[in-house]
Design a protein around this motif. Sequence first.
Motif: not given
Length: 417
Positions: A49-52, A65-73, A214-216
């Motif tokens: 995200f160097y630009d910002w 950050t690692v964003t992932y789609k939750s299944e369990g919760l 940003l990552d999300a």
Amino acid sequence: MGSYTLVCPGSGKTVPDHYTLNCDCGSLIRAEYTARQLTLRNLPGMWKFYDWLPASGHTDTPGATVTYKSEGLAKELGIDLHVAFNGYWPERGADMKTCSFKELEAPPTIMRAKEHGGKAMVLASAGNTARAFAYLSTITGFPLIVVVPKQNVERLWIPGREPGEGIKLISVGGGCDYTDAINLSNRIAALPGMMPEGGAKNVARRDGMGTVMLDAAVTMKEMPDDYFQAIGSGTGGIAAWEASMRLRDDGRFGARLPRLHLAQNLPFVPMLNAWKEGRRNIIPERDMPDAKKSIAEMYSDVLSNRTPPYGVGGGVFDAMKDTDGLMYGITREEAVAAKKLFEAREGIDILPPAAVAVAALVQASEKGIQKGRKVVLNITGGGQERLMREVPVHQVEPVLEVPGPDVAMEEILKVIA
Ligand SMILES: [Zn+2]
């Protein structure tokens, strides 16, 4: 540099950047980046995200950050949920080895200080921030003076290697809390060549933390409708708001700002108390009576800050107003239950502040989150129990222990010279 200018949101005026942290009017200065649209860079970790980010160089650190789609919760709560995970979780590619999103603040802050001729960085912390900066000091060699309340010193460890020689840890003892540590670090920061980390006022810290949003958004290809995070100073909430304004201006991630859902940990909830009464100002006697006692009773004491950037222009109050935000008060019992729930459903341990955020999400979904709304949960720290089993860590030892923030400066100079 030249990839950004500093602008005061109060007056709209440009402010020259000499590692500038303050505007005369008191508002939080913002960085305005030349790149209106975000281009992901092939750089290590968060530097994609160097630009910002307000630095011209970058550090060689894998944390992001690692964003992932939750299944369990998600299934448990019946909502459309993405988890923005900050911490250590090798299977998901999460390699933030100090295990909290403070590792997003340290790299751009140290780079910015270095590029503005700083000789050393000074900061106060109740633990997680100190650990992140100490790790970055170890990697970059940039000297660091860090002031930590005695009871939190054990939180200062370096993953996978010996602490860097440039780290000087000063412990403040005898019932001192985070605010006492801040008072001492402010005195040290006034010495020549010392760069204060600047807390919420530092654009590098805020925009570093803003990379969670940003990552999300990049992962989801749009901004979420709802964003949940635990707050102590609230800087992470401000950062999420500012990042979402940039994403809105970018044009490809939606036109509506995510609603901020910010959670404080009872019984110390000064921002919640002021917000509930619609006040921009915190009244200490009313909003945080018996502060020290309340802080001692908290489940997550890193969420304590007696002087949060709440009412200041461009601060938490403005962020909440602009996003139609909601604030939560979370009990110890709720946080403990939420920690268990998250760990059982998602399969990774989380730190106490993250558990407070999960508890807020549980409260919100019990009241009912409208179908179709996309939710992001910022897990500000996790994987530490896992890391402790897999990675050797090395404790940072204090070079000095002082009884309180009013210690004579000569004592300090002896150890930091
Ligand atoms: Zn101003």
